[in-house]
Design a protein around this motif. Structure first.
Motif, short mmCIF file in Angstrom:
data_model
loop_
_atom_site.label_atom_id
_atom_site.label_comp_id
_atom_site.label_asym_id
_atom_site.label_seq_id
_atom_site.Cartn_x
_atom_site.Cartn_y
_atom_site.Cartn_z
N VAL A 132 19.44 16.02 15.21
CA VAL A 132 20.82 16.48 15.37
C VAL A 132 21.56 16.25 14.06
CG1 VAL A 132 22.93 16.33 16.74
CG2 VAL A 132 20.72 15.83 17.80
N VAL A 133 22.25 17.29 13.58
CA VAL A 133 22.96 17.20 12.30
C VAL A 133 24.42 17.60 12.46
CG1 VAL A 133 20.86 17.71 10.99
CG2 VAL A 133 22.39 19.58 11.62
N ILE A 135 23.53 11.58 22.11
CA ILE A 135 24.52 11.18 21.11
C ILE A 135 25.91 11.02 21.73
CG2 ILE A 135 23.29 12.19 19.15
CD1 ILE A 135 25.16 14.62 19.37
N ASP A 136 25.98 10.92 23.07
CA ASP A 136 27.28 10.90 23.74
C ASP A 136 28.08 9.63 23.50
OD1 ASP A 136 24.94 10.11 25.45
OD2 ASP A 136 26.54 9.33 26.74
N LYS A 137 27.45 8.55 23.05
CA LYS A 137 28.21 7.35 22.72
C LYS A 137 28.92 7.50 21.38
CE LYS A 137 25.38 4.09 25.36
NZ LYS A 137 24.52 2.87 25.31
N GLN A 138 28.49 8.48 20.61
CA GLN A 138 29.03 8.68 19.27
C GLN A 138 29.96 9.89 19.19
OE1 GLN A 138 25.98 9.05 16.32
NE2 GLN A 138 27.37 9.66 14.68
N THR A 139 29.68 10.91 19.97
CA THR A 139 30.44 12.15 19.84
C THR A 139 30.37 12.95 21.14
OG1 THR A 139 30.75 14.08 18.40
CG2 THR A 139 28.48 13.49 18.95
N SER A 149 22.21 14.09 8.95
CA SER A 149 21.63 13.59 10.19
C SER A 149 22.60 12.73 11.00
CB SER A 149 20.36 12.79 9.90
OG SER A 149 19.80 12.29 11.11
N ILE A 150 22.73 13.07 12.27
CA ILE A 150 23.48 12.25 13.23
C ILE A 150 22.49 11.45 14.08
CG2 ILE A 150 24.92 12.32 15.30
CD1 ILE A 150 26.34 14.71 14.15
#
Length: 434
Positions: A158-159, A371-375, A170-171
Motif C-alpha cells: 500500500v502506497v 491500515i485502518d489504525k493509521q488511515t 510505502s504505507i
C-alpha cells in the motif's frame, strides 16, 4: 546500425517529452498546525459533522469536532459550504506498474511463472508515473499496488501517491499475497467456446486447485522450520501469511468458487478477502458466517450471466452492504482509477447508503488492507490524509478537489490532464476572440 539506434533514442526522447509535462515534485513535510473549519466533515465511518473543524499537526490529526480549538500560529482554512473527506484508497490496482499498455517493457505487473508469492510489486512501483497525479485530483490519495497473472500473482503493498521513490511511498509494505482462484474457461456472450470437453475442463481446473493446495502445504511446512538446508524464496515469502501478519486476497467470481476459495484458506488457518465476487450475493449467509470482506470490482460493467439483472453490477455493493458484509469498491486498470469515487456514487444511486458507499472507498478499504489504525477515516491520532471538495466528491458533476493533504503535506493538484485542458482551452478561446 548506429542510424537505427539514434532513431530509437530520439523516438524515446520524443515520447518522454510528450508525456513529461506534469513534472510535479512531492510536497515537503508539514511545518505548522493546520485548522480546517466550517465545512461538512465526512468521517468515513458513517458519521457526518456539519460545520465542523479538523486540526492536524506533524502529519497527524489532533482533533475533529464542532469546536475542537486551535493553537497560536496555526494556518486557518475556511471551508464553509464545502466538504472534507478522508483520502480515498484504490485497492487491487496495477497503478504505477504500467505506463504504456502497448509497450511490453513498461508492463511490470505480470511475471513469468504460475506460483510467484515472492514477486513484490512495491520495488517496481514507478513514483515518476504521470498517472497518480490524475488520481489525486479526484481525491484518491492511496493505492494498493497489486501484481497480476498466474495462480499466485505475487505480493502487494500500500502506497501514498505523492513520493520521491517507492521507499517514501510505502504505507504498508508487503501487505497481502494475491491468488487468482483456478477456474475453467468460461464462455461469455457470443465469444468463442473452448474446444475442450467438459471432463477435460474439470480435470484441468481440479489439477490447478490440487497444485495450489500442495504448494501451500509445502510452504506452511517450510515456514515452521527454524533452519533450512536449501533456501526456497517462494516458500519463505509466505511466512507472514501463516503467522497472521500478512493477508490473503483471492479473486473468485462464481458462487462455488467463492465457497471453495474461502474453505481453502480456512484449511490453512487464514481468513481471506474475496476480490471481484460477482456472485457473492448468492452466498451471503456463507460470507457472513465466515466474516469475509468482499472487494466488489468494476461496478460499471455488464453482468456475467445472460439471465442476470442488467443492473446487477450497480446493485451488487448495496446488496452485500445491506446484508451486513464489509464491502470495498474497486475498479480495473490504472488510468481508470481516477473514476473510483464515481463507482461509489453509482452504488449509492442504486440503493447503498451514501456514507456506507464512502466507507467502501475509505475505512472499509483501510480495514481490508490492514491500515485502518493509521488511515481510512478522520479520527484523532490517524494520518492527516484528507481533501477538501467544493461539492459532493462521489458525484462526477460536483467533485472538485480544491485542496488535498497526504500525511499533513499540502500536495500539488496539477496534472497532465489539467495542463492539456488549459492548453487547448486557451487555443480555442483565442480563436473565438479573433
Amino acid at each position: 546500425m548506429n542510424k537505427y539506434v539514434t532513431t530509437l533514442l530520439l523516438s524515446g526522447l520524443a515520447t518522454l517529452h510528450a508525456f513529461g509535462q506534469a513534472n510535479i515534485s512531492p510536497a515537503p513535510k508539514q511545518n505548522k498546525t493546520i485548522v480546517i473549519t466550517g465545512g461538512t466533515i465526512h468521517i468515513g465511518n458513517g458519521q457526518v459533522i456539519e460545520n465542523g473543524t479538523i486540526v492536524f499537526k506533524n502529519g497527524k490529526i489532533l482533533s475533529v469536532g464542532t469546536n475542537p480549538g486551535t493553537e497560536a500560529g496555526a494556518e486557518i482554512i475556511q471551508a464553509q459550504g464545502k466538504h472534507i473527506y478522508p483520502g480515498f484508497i484504490a485497492p487491487v490496482t496495477n497503478l504505477g506498474l504500467t505506463e504504456f499498455e502497448s509497450v511490453k517493457a513498461t508492463l511490470d505487473f505480470n511475471e513469468i511463472g504460475n506460483m510467484n508469492p515472492h514477486i513484490r510489486s512495491l520495488i517496481a512501483y514507478n513514483t515518476d508515473s504521470k498517472v497518480p497525479a490524475t488520481l489525486r485530483s479526484n481525491g484518491i490519495l492511496m493505492a494498493q499496488i497489486t501484481p497480476e497473472g498466474g495462480t499466485i500473482a505475487g505480493t502487494s503493498s500500500v502506497v501514498q501517491l505523492d513520493a520521491w521513490n517507492w521507499e517514501d511511498a510505502s504505507i504498508r509494505t508487503d501487505d497481502a499475497i494475491h491468488i487468482n482462484w483456478p477456474v475453467p474457461p468460461r464462455a461469455r456472450g457470443f465469444g468463442p467456446r473452448t474446444a475442450m470437453t467438459p471432463q477435460v475442463i474439470e480435470e484441468t481446473r481440479q489439477k490447478a486447485v490440487n497444485d495450489l493446495q500442495q504448494f501451500f502445504a509445502e510452504a506452511q511446512a517450510y515456514t515452521t522450520l527454524e533452519k533450512h538446508a536449501v533456501i526456497n524464496t517462494r516458500f519463505a515469502a509466505m511466512k507472514h501469511l501463516f503467522d497472521g501478519k500478512q493477508q490473503l486476497f483471492i479473486t473468485a467470481n462464481r458462487q462455488k468458487d467463492i465457497v471453495a476459495a474461502v474453505n481453502f484458506a480456512k484449511s490453512f488457518g487464514i481468513k481471506p478477502v474475496i476480490v471481484e465476487a460477482e456472485e457473492a450475493y448468492r452466498v451471503i449467509d456463507f460470507l457472513k458466517a465466515n466474516q469475509i470482506s468482499v472487494i466488489v470490482k468494476q461496478p460499471h460493467a455488464l453482468p456475467s450471466n445472460l439471465d442476470d439483472d442488467v443492473n446487477l453490477p450497480y446493485k451488487n455493493a448495496g446488496i452485500l452492504a445491506a446484508a451486513g458484509i464489509p464491502v470495498v469498491i474497486s475498479i480495473n486498470g490504472y488510468w481508470q482509477q481516477r473514476n473510483l469515487p464515481f463507482m461509489a456514487g453509482t452504488a449509492a444511486a442504486w440503493g447503498m447508503d451514501k456514507e456506507k458507499a464512502l466507507s467502501a472507498i475509505t475505512l472499509n478499504t483501510a480495514k481490508a488492507l490492514g491500515i485502518d489504525k493509521q488511515t481510512g477515516s478522520l479520527e484523532t491520532g490517524k494520518d492527516a490524509t484528507l481533501f477538501i471538495s467544493t461539492g459532493d466528491a462521489l458525484d462526477m458533476k460536483t467533485n472538485h478537489v480544491e485542496k488535498a493533504f497526504i500525511q499533513g503535506r499540502s500536495i500539488n493538484l496539477d496534472n497532465l490532464h489539467k495542463q492539456l485542458d488549459k492548453k487547448f482551452s486557451d487555443k480555442y478561446s483565442a480563436k473565438a476572440a479573433d
